[in-house]
Design a protein around this motif. Structure first.
Motif, PDB file in Angstrom:
ATOM      1  N   MET A 112      12.046  11.122 -16.333  1.00 23.79           N
ATOM      2  CA  MET A 112      12.427  12.225 -14.635  1.00 23.79           C
ATOM      3  C   MET A 112      11.016  11.705 -13.899  1.00 23.79           C
ATOM      4  N   GLN A 113      10.027  11.613 -14.312  1.00 27.35           N
ATOM      5  CA  GLN A 113       9.210  11.504 -13.732  1.00 27.35           C
ATOM      6  C   GLN A 113       9.254   9.879 -13.282  1.00 27.35           C
ATOM      7  N   VAL A 114       9.816   8.874 -13.559  1.00 25.09           N
ATOM      8  CA  VAL A 114      10.058   7.730 -12.942  1.00 25.09           C
ATOM      9  C   VAL A 114      11.236   7.678 -12.148  1.00 25.09           C
ATOM     10  N   GLY A 115      11.811   8.715 -12.078  1.00 25.70           N
ATOM     11  CA  GLY A 115      13.009   9.341 -10.512  1.00 25.70           C
ATOM     12  C   GLY A 115      12.256   9.676 -10.214  1.00 25.70           C
ATOM     13  N   ARG A 116      11.509  10.424 -10.065  1.00 23.10           N
ATOM     14  CA  ARG A 116      10.244  11.208  -8.856  1.00 23.10           C
ATOM     15  C   ARG A 116       9.912  10.247  -8.041  1.00 23.10           C
ATOM     16  N   LYS A 117       9.564   9.778  -9.305  1.00 22.29           N
ATOM     17  CA  LYS A 117       7.830   8.340  -8.525  1.00 22.29           C
ATOM     18  C   LYS A 117       9.172   7.585  -7.214  1.00 22.29           C
ATOM     19  N   ILE A 118      10.783   7.371  -7.461  1.00 23.30           N
ATOM     20  CA  ILE A 118      10.590   6.330  -6.944  1.00 23.30           C
ATOM     21  C   ILE A 118      11.643   6.620  -5.747  1.00 23.30           C
ATOM     22  N   LYS A 119      11.886   8.424  -6.007  1.00 27.48           N
ATOM     23  CA  LYS A 119      12.236   9.128  -4.571  1.00 27.48           C
ATOM     24  C   LYS A 119      11.688   9.010  -3.431  1.00 27.48           C
ATOM     25  N   GLN A 120      10.029   9.865  -4.625  1.00 28.20           N
ATOM     26  CA  GLN A 120       8.955  10.300  -3.219  1.00 28.20           C
ATOM     27  C   GLN A 120       8.409   8.527  -3.126  1.00 28.20           C
ATOM     28  N   THR A 121       8.237   7.314  -3.609  1.00 26.61           N
ATOM     29  CA  THR A 121       7.734   6.137  -3.059  1.00 26.61           C
ATOM     30  C   THR A 121       8.748   6.109  -1.672  1.00 26.61           C
ATOM     31  N   GLY A 122      10.589   6.824  -1.800  1.00 23.69           N
ATOM     32  CA  GLY A 122      11.642   5.919  -0.896  1.00 23.69           C
ATOM     33  C   GLY A 122      11.422   6.507  -0.075  1.00 23.69           C
ATOM     34  N   GLN A 123      10.993   7.494   0.078  1.00 25.50           N
ATOM     35  CA  GLN A 123      10.685   9.348   1.004  1.00 25.50           C
ATOM     36  C   GLN A 123       9.482   8.249   2.375  1.00 25.50           C
ATOM     37  N   LEU A 124       8.720   7.802   1.469  1.00 22.36           N
ATOM     38  CA  LEU A 124       7.492   7.251   1.480  1.00 22.36           C
ATOM     39  C   LEU A 124       7.451   6.204   3.001  1.00 22.36           C
ATOM     40  N   LEU A 125       8.556   5.423   1.986  1.00 19.73           N
ATOM     41  CA  LEU A 125       9.603   4.162   3.224  1.00 19.73           C
ATOM     42  C   LEU A 125       9.480   4.114   4.125  1.00 19.73           C
ATOM     43  N   LYS A 183       0.256  -1.165   0.000  1.00 22.72           N
ATOM     44  CA  LYS A 183      -0.201   0.487   0.432  1.00 22.72           C
ATOM     45  C   LYS A 183       1.017   1.190  -0.215  1.00 22.72           C
ATOM     46  N   VAL A 184       2.042   1.395   1.102  1.00 21.63           N
ATOM     47  CA  VAL A 184       3.074   2.694   0.801  1.00 21.63           C
ATOM     48  C   VAL A 184       3.406   2.606  -0.449  1.00 21.63           C
ATOM     49  N   VAL A 185       4.236   1.444  -0.817  1.00 19.53           N
ATOM     50  CA  VAL A 185       4.388   2.157  -2.719  1.00 19.53           C
ATOM     51  C   VAL A 185       3.947   2.690  -3.683  1.00 19.53           C
ATOM     52  N   GLN A 186       2.603   1.894  -3.581  1.00 20.58           N
ATOM     53  CA  GLN A 186       1.342   2.467  -4.679  1.00 20.58           C
ATOM     54  C   GLN A 186       0.955   3.567  -3.992  1.00 20.58           C
ATOM     55  N   GLN A 187       1.007   4.022  -3.037  1.00 20.42           N
ATOM     56  CA  GLN A 187       0.469   5.913  -1.938  1.00 20.42           C
ATOM     57  C   GLN A 187       1.474   6.518  -2.912  1.00 20.42           C
ATOM     58  N   GLY A 188       2.848   6.168  -3.048  1.00 23.82           N
ATOM     59  CA  GLY A 188       3.935   6.410  -3.829  1.00 23.82           C
ATOM     60  C   GLY A 188       3.907   7.308  -4.943  1.00 23.82           C
ATOM     61  N   TRP A 189       3.493   6.271  -5.607  1.00 21.46           N
ATOM     62  CA  TRP A 189       3.706   5.376  -6.804  1.00 21.46           C
ATOM     63  C   TRP A 189       2.531   6.530  -7.872  1.00 21.46           C
ATOM     64  N   MET A 190       1.443   6.369  -6.887  1.00 20.95           N
ATOM     65  CA  MET A 190       0.414   7.230  -7.614  1.00 20.95           C
ATOM     66  C   MET A 190       0.959   9.078  -7.261  1.00 20.95           C
ATOM     67  N   LEU A 191       1.542   9.343  -6.921  1.00 21.13           N
ATOM     68  CA  LEU A 191       1.629  11.051  -6.732  1.00 21.13           C
ATOM     69  C   LEU A 191       2.150  11.239  -7.521  1.00 21.13           C
ATOM     70  N   PRO A 192       1.581  12.302  -8.176  1.00 21.55           N
ATOM     71  CA  PRO A 192       1.265  12.788  -9.643  1.00 21.55           C
ATOM     72  C   PRO A 192       2.809  13.704  -9.641  1.00 21.55           C
ATOM     73  N   THR A 193       2.690  13.762 -10.790  1.00 18.56           N
ATOM     74  CA  THR A 193       4.453  14.286 -10.695  1.00 18.56           C
ATOM     75  C   THR A 193       4.495  15.033 -12.161  1.00 18.56           C
ATOM     76  N   ILE A 194       5.651  15.734 -12.685  1.00 19.29           N
ATOM     77  CA  ILE A 194       5.690  16.721 -13.834  1.00 19.29           C
ATOM     78  C   ILE A 194       6.947  16.404 -14.954  1.00 19.29           C
ATOM     79  N   GLY A 195       7.397  16.649 -16.039  1.00 20.57           N
ATOM     80  CA  GLY A 195       8.440  16.107 -16.554  1.00 20.57           C
ATOM     81  C   GLY A 195       8.177  15.596 -17.165  1.00 20.57           C
ATOM     82  N   GLU A 196       9.689  15.314 -18.451  1.00 25.20           N
ATOM     83  CA  GLU A 196       9.536  14.404 -18.950  1.00 25.20           C
ATOM     84  C   GLU A 196       9.051  12.489 -18.208  1.00 25.20           C
ATOM     85  N   PRO A 197       9.268  12.061 -19.770  1.00 26.69           N
ATOM     86  CA  PRO A 197       8.593  10.329 -19.006  1.00 26.69           C
ATOM     87  C   PRO A 197       9.574   9.228 -17.997  1.00 26.69           C
TER      88      PRO A 197
END
Length: 253
Positions: free
Chosen positions: A113-126, A97-111
């Motif tokens: 770049m969005q993947v990198g930001r999602k990984i970072k956001q998910t790590g912070q939530l974890l 659930k925590v991983v899904q929550q972090g991955w669903m957070l909205p991001t902007i930028g190139e594809p």
């Protein structure tokens, strides 16, 4: 015991002493220091600031010993904590659930770049989730280890044994629950050390020099310091306190 002492003499080994609780084993009737760390002259000359630390009780009825190897006073440098994915997170039902929550957070930028930001956001939530769920276990373990450490420093009392066993049982439960956590961080180190014959009197003189050397002291806050300037200041403060002249009562004379 005579054979053990003779074996230490034949192998030219010297007791390292200890830092922490004096006793390493206890039962319903007594407490003893059955575990010791030994060294020879050559090893001590290579690591003059090493020390043997008595750790708190855990799974067994003996306190483990930790040998810190320092060729010179240790300088602690804090480094930024890096993100590490913990294997034990996968055993918790909320991890997905925590991983899904972090991955669903909205991001902007190139594809990408969005993947990198999602990984970072998910790590912070974890990490925040880890602090709220798993860090409580670590805090409880430290509290129990502190209580066991205090019990092993005290003289033998029959009533303390049951308290000690209850604390050990709870600590074993926490250690079992965190088995993956510790296995992920475990490292195996091998120390190969040769041994050469040395003269008996040289060994005795070296032993005295090692025992007389002040490697570190505890300050007023209970912190171990090896800085030579701080050690000198603590020694001066100690003797100034005990030799300070106090007031006298003429009536008592």
């Amino acid at each position: 015991m005579a054979r053990l002492r003779q074996a230490l003499v034949d192998c030219e080994l010297i007791d390292m002493g200890f830092v922490g609780p004096r006793f390493t084993w206890s039962n319903r009737f007594t407490k003893e220091r059955l575990d010791r760390a030994c060294q020879n002259v050559q090893w001590r000359e290579l690591y003059p600031f090493s020390r043997c630390i008595t750790l708190p009780l855990s799974r067994f009825d003996h306190c483990p010993l930790l040998i810190e190897m320092y060729p010179e006073p240790a300088i602690l440098i804090r480094t930024p904590k890096l993100f590490r994915f913990e294997e034990m997170w996968l055993q918790h039902t909320d991890c997905m659930k925590v991983v899904q929550q972090g991955w669903m957070l909205p991001t902007i930028g190139e594809p990408m770049m969005q993947v990198g930001r999602k990984i970072k956001q998910t790590g912070q939530l974890l990490l925040r989730w880890h602090s709220g769920v798993f860090q409580q276990r670590q805090t409880e373990m430290k509290l129990i280890q502190g209580k066991l450490d205090d019990l092993m420093k005290q003289s033998f009392e029959p009533g303390y044994f049951e308290v000690q066993k209850a604390l050990q049982f709870r600590l074993n439960e926490l250690l079992s629950a965190n088995e993956m956590y510790w296995r992920q961080r475990s490292r195996v180190q091998w120390l190969k050390d040769g041994d050469h014959n040395m003269a008996f009197f040289h060994r005795r003189a070296s032993n005295r020099r090692c025992r007389n050397r002040v490697k570190g002291l505890l300050n007023d806050e209970g912190q171990w310091t090896v800085d030579q300037g701080e050690v000198n200041e603590l020694i001066i403060q100690y003797y100034e306190a005990i030799f300070r002249a106090g007031g006298s009562d003429p009536a008592a004379a």
